[in-house]
Design an enzyme around this catalytic site. Structure first.
Site, mmCIF file in Angstrom:
data_model
loop_
_atom_site.group_PDB
_atom_site.id
_atom_site.type_symbol
_atom_site.label_atom_id
_atom_site.label_comp_id
_atom_site.label_asym_id
_atom_site.label_seq_id
_atom_site.Cartn_x
_atom_site.Cartn_y
_atom_site.Cartn_z
ATOM 1 N N GLY A 1 30.547 4.409 -12.017
ATOM 2 C CA GLY A 1 30.617 3.015 -11.578
ATOM 3 C C GLY A 1 32.081 2.599 -11.600
ATOM 4 N N ALA A 2 32.677 2.554 -10.397
ATOM 5 C CA ALA A 2 34.098 2.185 -10.304
ATOM 6 C C ALA A 2 34.251 0.722 -9.908
ATOM 7 C CB ALA A 2 34.805 3.094 -9.298
ATOM 8 N N GLY A 3 33.252 -0.087 -10.281
ATOM 9 C CA GLY A 3 33.317 -1.521 -9.976
ATOM 10 C C GLY A 3 34.297 -2.217 -10.896
ATOM 11 N N GLY B 1 33.959 -0.864 -14.694
ATOM 12 C CA GLY B 1 34.274 0.568 -14.781
ATOM 13 C C GLY B 1 35.748 0.845 -14.519
ATOM 14 N N ASP C 1 31.862 6.933 -8.229
ATOM 15 C CA ASP C 1 31.094 5.836 -7.639
ATOM 16 C C ASP C 1 30.426 6.353 -6.362
ATOM 17 O OD1 ASP C 1 31.296 2.507 -8.119
ATOM 18 O OD2 ASP C 1 30.530 3.136 -6.146
ATOM 19 N N ARG D 1 22.574 -9.504 -10.408
ATOM 20 C CA ARG D 1 21.416 -10.223 -9.864
ATOM 21 C C ARG D 1 21.797 -10.939 -8.574
ATOM 22 N NH1 ARG D 1 17.854 -13.103 -14.293
ATOM 23 N NH2 ARG D 1 17.131 -14.908 -13.148
ATOM 24 N N ARG E 1 14.596 -11.358 -12.950
ATOM 25 C CA ARG E 1 15.186 -10.565 -14.016
ATOM 26 C C ARG E 1 14.537 -9.177 -14.061
ATOM 27 N NH1 ARG E 1 14.023 -9.631 -18.987
ATOM 28 N NH2 ARG E 1 12.040 -10.680 -18.688
ATOM 29 N N THR F 1 25.703 -0.713 -18.417
ATOM 30 C CA THR F 1 24.871 -1.437 -17.447
ATOM 31 C C THR F 1 23.857 -2.327 -18.172
ATOM 32 O OG1 THR F 1 25.053 0.488 -16.008
ATOM 33 C CG2 THR F 1 23.333 -1.103 -15.458
ATOM 34 N N ASN F 2 23.694 -3.537 -17.676
ATOM 35 C CA ASN F 2 22.765 -4.499 -18.288
ATOM 36 C C ASN F 2 21.361 -4.436 -17.691
ATOM 37 O OD1 ASN F 2 24.052 -5.922 -20.380
ATOM 38 N ND2 ASN F 2 25.307 -7.040 -18.898
ATOM 39 N N ASP G 1 30.419 -8.954 -28.063
ATOM 40 C CA ASP G 1 29.996 -10.211 -28.714
ATOM 41 C C ASP G 1 30.882 -10.489 -29.930
ATOM 42 O OD1 ASP G 1 27.824 -10.196 -26.925
ATOM 43 O OD2 ASP G 1 26.603 -9.014 -28.301
ATOM 44 N N ARG H 1 34.190 -11.966 -29.089
ATOM 45 C CA ARG H 1 34.037 -13.408 -28.811
ATOM 46 C C ARG H 1 33.887 -14.187 -30.125
ATOM 47 N NH1 ARG H 1 30.018 -11.785 -23.877
ATOM 48 N NH2 ARG H 1 31.654 -11.577 -22.310
ATOM 49 N N HIS I 1 22.153 -7.567 -27.002
ATOM 50 C CA HIS I 1 23.324 -8.094 -26.299
ATOM 51 C C HIS I 1 22.783 -9.080 -25.269
ATOM 52 C CE1 HIS I 1 27.096 -8.507 -24.273
ATOM 53 N NE2 HIS I 1 26.652 -7.972 -23.163
HETATM 54 P P1 NAI Z 1 30.220 -4.046 -9.998
HETATM 55 O O1 NAI Z 1 29.198 -4.443 -8.981
HETATM 56 O O2 NAI Z 1 31.625 -4.510 -9.828
HETATM 57 O O3 NAI Z 1 30.249 -2.454 -10.128
HETATM 58 C C1 NAI Z 1 29.110 -1.651 -10.142
HETATM 59 C C2 NAI Z 1 29.469 -0.365 -9.418
HETATM 60 O O4 NAI Z 1 28.392 0.570 -9.584
HETATM 61 C C3 NAI Z 1 29.674 -0.533 -7.912
HETATM 62 O O5 NAI Z 1 30.965 -0.087 -7.546
HETATM 63 C C4 NAI Z 1 28.576 0.353 -7.294
HETATM 64 O O6 NAI Z 1 28.985 0.998 -6.095
HETATM 65 C C5 NAI Z 1 28.351 1.358 -8.402
HETATM 66 N N1 NAI Z 1 27.068 2.070 -8.321
HETATM 67 C C6 NAI Z 1 25.840 1.568 -8.054
HETATM 68 N N2 NAI Z 1 24.935 2.566 -8.078
HETATM 69 C C7 NAI Z 1 25.593 3.704 -8.376
HETATM 70 C C8 NAI Z 1 25.201 5.062 -8.554
HETATM 71 N N3 NAI Z 1 23.932 5.430 -8.434
HETATM 72 N N4 NAI Z 1 26.159 5.975 -8.844
HETATM 73 C C9 NAI Z 1 27.451 5.611 -8.974
HETATM 74 N N5 NAI Z 1 27.885 4.340 -8.821
HETATM 75 C C10 NAI Z 1 26.960 3.406 -8.519
HETATM 76 O O7 NAI Z 1 29.619 -4.539 -11.409
HETATM 77 P P2 NAI Z 1 30.438 -4.763 -12.759
HETATM 78 O O8 NAI Z 1 30.869 -6.174 -12.849
HETATM 79 O O9 NAI Z 1 31.410 -3.668 -12.912
HETATM 80 O O10 NAI Z 1 29.246 -4.573 -13.830
HETATM 81 C C11 NAI Z 1 28.613 -3.327 -13.986
HETATM 82 C C12 NAI Z 1 27.457 -3.417 -14.959
HETATM 83 O O11 NAI Z 1 27.964 -3.643 -16.272
HETATM 84 C C13 NAI Z 1 26.476 -4.569 -14.685
HETATM 85 O O12 NAI Z 1 25.152 -4.114 -14.950
HETATM 86 C C14 NAI Z 1 26.885 -5.615 -15.696
HETATM 87 O O13 NAI Z 1 25.841 -6.503 -16.006
HETATM 88 C C15 NAI Z 1 27.241 -4.711 -16.857
HETATM 89 N N6 NAI Z 1 28.068 -5.324 -17.893
HETATM 90 C C16 NAI Z 1 27.728 -5.045 -19.192
HETATM 91 C C17 NAI Z 1 28.463 -5.543 -20.231
HETATM 92 C C18 NAI Z 1 28.066 -5.210 -21.631
HETATM 93 O O14 NAI Z 1 28.593 -5.800 -22.560
HETATM 94 N N7 NAI Z 1 27.186 -4.250 -21.846
HETATM 95 C C19 NAI Z 1 29.613 -6.431 -19.992
HETATM 96 C C20 NAI Z 1 29.923 -6.626 -18.603
HETATM 97 C C21 NAI Z 1 29.150 -6.092 -17.591
#
Ligand code: NAI
Length: 304
Positions: A6-8, A11, A30, A79, A85, A116-117, A145, A148, A172
């Site tokens: 996940g290079a979002g 990541g 990704d 979402r 949810r 991932t959440n 948490d 924070r 979380h």
């Molecule tokens: P984002 O949408 O920016 O990045 C997600 C990336 O996953 C996208 O680049 C997408 O192309 C990629 N992706 C989707 N399916 C894939 C697959 N099968 N293989 C490889 N890559 C794939 O989202 P963001 O903001 O980076 O958040 C990512 C996750 O982290 C979310 O579920 C978010 O809720 C969670 N999160 C968890 C936190 C925690 O404390 N545990 C804190 C912040 C975010």
């Protein structure tokens, strides 16, 4: 070596922290290969300025994770309007299961950090799907948490954030359990320095501040990326750091068959040890409620 899937936003920011603090080389994977490649290139070009030599590869080829000590999963969807949810949880569970199968294939000896959440549910799914020992599958949530919680305690007291030590356990999410009875400022219990009302205010801010960041800017990035780097550092360097980590429980705190945040020693083998603390009766009740929330989500998911 560390692989991040996940290079979002989260990541890529985590990859950058891991490189700049010289924790490890990084493979960033990704499904959008251009995104992973572009992020890798951008970070590589930062290296001369920040003086790190770690290698970074961006790819959509899962086989590149071979030999990774730690795989961090941040892939998933946020979402969308109209999505419930449960819909989101189902979607992300599918993504996580398919990624874990690749991890088992290419990096069978690694540790898996779920991001991932909803992270406690996804940690449970990853643990079951991988067949790994439970010390090798855990989730990042409580440490964020805790960052924070520490920030708001410092703000209320007008002291350095560095001097605050604290723990948050449980889900979380909204039912998280900040442990005021174990929080201190340079060893001084905060309960001696702050009133009940002040502590309640801090706890409420800790619980709601993630949602506030999302309301303001769409997602949380910097703090989760820093929290991921803290955990990665503890594991790659075998530092045995103590923090809340989502872990599959087999009777600890009286709970079975659920992944939820508890205090652990995090080191070379992942969760080296779970620390069982005595809790105040009201804190114990909050933790029980938190476990119920996660168990309900897992059973909804399994029934769907
Ligand atoms: P984002 O949408 O920016 O990045 C997600 C990336 O996953 C996208 O680049 C997408 O192309 C990629 N992706 C989707 N399916 C894939 C697959 N099968 N293989 C490889 N890559 C794939 O989202 P963001 O903001 O980076 O958040 C990512 C996750 O982290 C979310 O579920 C978010 O809720 C969670 N999160 C968890 C936190 C925690 O404390 N545990 C804190 C912040 C975010």
């Amino acid at each position: 070596m560390i692989t991040i899937i996940g290079a979002g936003r989260v990541g890529s920011a985590a990859a950058f922290n891991i490189l700049r603090y010289r924790i490890s080389d990084v493979v960033l994977i990704d499904i959008f290969e251009d995104l992973a490649k572009g992020e890798a290139l951008d970070m590589m070009q930062t290296a001369p300025a920040l003086e790190f030599d770690g290698k970074i590869i961006g790819t959509s080829d899962y086989s590149q994770m071979k030999g990774s000590e730690l795989v961090i999963i941040t892939a998933g969807e946020a979402r969308k309007p109209g999505m419930s949810r449960l819909d989101l949880m189902r979607k992300n569970a599918g993504i996580v299961r398919s990624i874990v199968r690749e991890v088992v294939k290419y990096a069978p000896n690694c540790k898996i950090m779920m991001v991932t959440n909803p992270v406690d549910v996804m940690t449970y799914i990853a643990y079951k799907e991988s067949g790994f020992e439970r010390n090798r599958v855990f989730g990042m949530g409580n440490i964020l948490d805790t960052l924070r919680f520490r920030s708001y305690i410092a703000l209320e007291l007008g002291v350095s954030r560095e001097d605050i030590r604290a723990l948050v356990i449980g889900e979380h999410g909204d039912s998280m359990v900040p442990l005021a009875e174990y929080a201190s400022v340079a060893g001084i219990p905060i309960m001696r320095l702050l009133s009940k009302e002040q502590i309640e205010k801090i706890i409420n801010l800790t619980i709601t501040s993630g949602a506030e960041v999302i309301r303001l800017k769409g997602s949380t990035v910097h703090a989760p990326a820093a929290a991921i780097a803290i955990m990665a550092d503890a594991i790659l360097r075998g530092r045995n750091r103590v923090m809340g980590v989502s872990t599959y429980l087999q009777g600890e705190y009286g709970f079975y068959d659920v992944a939820i945040g508890v205090p652990v020693v995090l080191g070379r083998n992942g969760v080296e040890r779970i620390l069982e603390l005595e809790l105040l009766p009201e804190t114990r009740k909050r933790l029980e409620k938190s476990v119920e929330v996660v168990k309900k989500a897992i059973s909804e998911l399994e029934a769907s």
